[in-house]
Design an enzyme around this catalytic site. Structure first.
Site, short mmCIF file in Angstrom:
data_model
loop_
_atom_site.label_atom_id
_atom_site.label_comp_id
_atom_site.label_asym_id
_atom_site.label_seq_id
_atom_site.Cartn_x
_atom_site.Cartn_y
_atom_site.Cartn_z
N ASN A 157 0.87 -1.18 0.00
CA ASN A 157 0.00 0.00 0.00
C ASN A 157 0.90 1.23 0.00
OD1 ASN A 157 -1.77 2.08 0.50
ND2 ASN A 157 -2.32 1.41 2.58
N TRP A 158 1.01 1.86 -1.16
CA TRP A 158 1.90 3.02 -1.27
C TRP A 158 1.36 4.23 -0.51
CZ3 TRP A 158 3.95 3.77 -7.00
CH2 TRP A 158 4.67 2.64 -7.37
N LYS A 159 0.08 4.19 -0.13
CA LYS A 159 -0.58 5.39 0.43
C LYS A 159 -0.35 6.55 -0.55
CE LYS A 159 -0.06 3.26 4.89
NZ LYS A 159 0.13 3.39 6.34
N HIS A 162 -9.43 1.20 5.50
CA HIS A 162 -8.10 1.46 6.09
C HIS A 162 -8.27 2.44 7.26
CE1 HIS A 162 -3.96 2.68 6.66
NE2 HIS A 162 -3.62 1.58 6.01
N GLU A 202 -6.56 4.87 8.19
CA GLU A 202 -6.36 6.28 7.85
C GLU A 202 -7.64 6.88 7.28
OE1 GLU A 202 -2.83 5.72 5.48
OE2 GLU A 202 -1.75 5.14 7.30
N GLU A 242 -4.76 -4.64 10.99
CA GLU A 242 -3.74 -3.60 11.10
C GLU A 242 -3.96 -2.83 12.40
OE1 GLU A 242 -2.06 -2.51 6.94
OE2 GLU A 242 -3.75 -1.20 7.38
N GLY A 245 3.04 2.64 10.65
CA GLY A 245 3.97 3.74 10.42
C GLY A 245 4.75 4.15 11.65
N SER A 279 4.02 -1.83 10.22
CA SER A 279 5.48 -1.86 10.37
C SER A 279 6.10 -3.21 10.02
CB SER A 279 5.89 -1.42 11.79
OG SER A 279 5.49 -0.07 12.01
N GLY A 324 3.02 -1.03 4.17
CA GLY A 324 3.01 0.40 3.86
C GLY A 324 4.40 0.87 3.48
N GLY A 325 5.08 1.55 4.41
CA GLY A 325 6.37 2.18 4.12
C GLY A 325 7.37 1.27 3.41
P1 13P Z 1 3.34 0.61 7.54
O1 13P Z 1 3.83 -0.68 6.94
O2 13P Z 1 4.03 1.81 6.96
O3 13P Z 1 3.34 0.56 9.03
O4 13P Z 1 1.80 0.77 7.09
C1 13P Z 1 0.93 -0.29 7.25
C2 13P Z 1 -0.33 0.03 6.53
O5 13P Z 1 -1.09 0.88 6.94
C3 13P Z 1 -0.61 -0.71 5.28
O6 13P Z 1 -1.91 -0.49 4.84
#
Ligand code: 13P
Length: 247
Positions: A9-11, A93, A95, A165, A171, A210, A231-232
């Site tokens: 997930n690149w966000k 999600h 967020e 999650e 993050g 993470s 994510g990251g």
């Molecule tokens: P991180 O891997 O950056 O913690 O993000 C997880 C996430 O929200 C994937 O959707």
């Protein structure tokens, strides 16, 4: 046995040049045991579909409208995403729940719309730190899944993925331990099994929060963890490839 899924997930990150770089390195994943998916921002979906070609890597979107076609300026429908070649879409999600006011009802609508439009929803659930400290983790994640079960029915989960999650792990660099994650995954699978044991045994439950190449293997080795939502670490092609190969 379930085929693991690792989804990046690149966000709201990345530029067009990342698409080519990723396309080049992900074609090396043809032999990975896991199914691999990448979920870039909307503008990069079509170029990524082209860059990935016949690599076998799947494409997902990060959001979808609750509506079909019509006068909904700024929205993108499930049909449009399927039309482009998307297979997956992330719904619910944390967020979007926290920053865009998406509640369980809207998440349920998006889940249904995604499936009706030909996509496989990746339904995200997870507790905040406050909820975990209050001992409410299982109650929160089961409520989030049940609200979708109530509108979609258990049969719909045969064409869905659930991602656990924990909000406090997203993050932050603070990953749930494999045992903490497994405990919640087992609870989620049990909640689904109470409706239909065979659907529950087939559905893939991903862990997100993470995940890095150095903690992925232990998480993915847990009996009820069927891959990850990254994510990251999905922004680096090398790091993401290593995570995919750990599944
Ligand atoms: P991180 O891997 O950056 O913690 O993000 C997880 C996430 O929200 C994937 O959707």
């Amino acid at each position: 046995t379930r085929t693991p899924l690792v989804a990046g997930n690149w966000k709201m990150n990345g530029r067009l040049d990342m698409v080519g770089a990723l396309g080049a390195s992900l074609s090396g994943l043809r032999n990975s045991r896991a199914e691999v998916a990448v979920c870039p921002p909307f503008p990069y979906l079509a170029p990524l579909v082209r860059a990935l070609g016949d690599s076998g890597v799947q494409i997902g979107a990060q959001n979808v409208s609750r509506h079909q076609d019509g006068a909904f300026t700024g929205e993108v429908s499930a049909e449009m995403l399927a039309d482009l070649g998307c297979r997956y879409v992330i719904v619910g999600h944390s967020e979007r729940r926290a920053l865009y006011g998406e509640d369980d009802e809207l998440v349920g609508e998006k889940f249904l719309r995604a499936q009706q439009g030909g996509l496989i929803p990746i339904l995200c659930v997870g507790e905040t730190l406050r909820e975990r400290e209050a001992g409410e983790t299982e109650q929160v994640v089961v409520r989030q899944v049940s609200s979708v079960l109530d509108v979609a029915g258990i049969g719909a989960f045969d064409q869905a993925v659930v991602a656990y999650e924990p909000v406090w792990a997203i993050g932050t660099g603070e990953t749930a331990t494999p045992e903490q994650a497994q405990e919640v995954h087992a609870r989620l699978r049990a909640a689904l099994a109470a409706e239909d044991a065979s659907v529950a045994s087939r559905i893939r439950l991903l862990y997100g929060g993470s995940v890095k190449s150095d903690n992925a293997a232990l998480l993915f080795a847990q009996p009820d963890i069927d891959g990850g939502l990254i994510g990251g670490a999905s922004l680096s092609a090398d790091e993401f490839s290593a995570i995919c190969l750990a599944a």
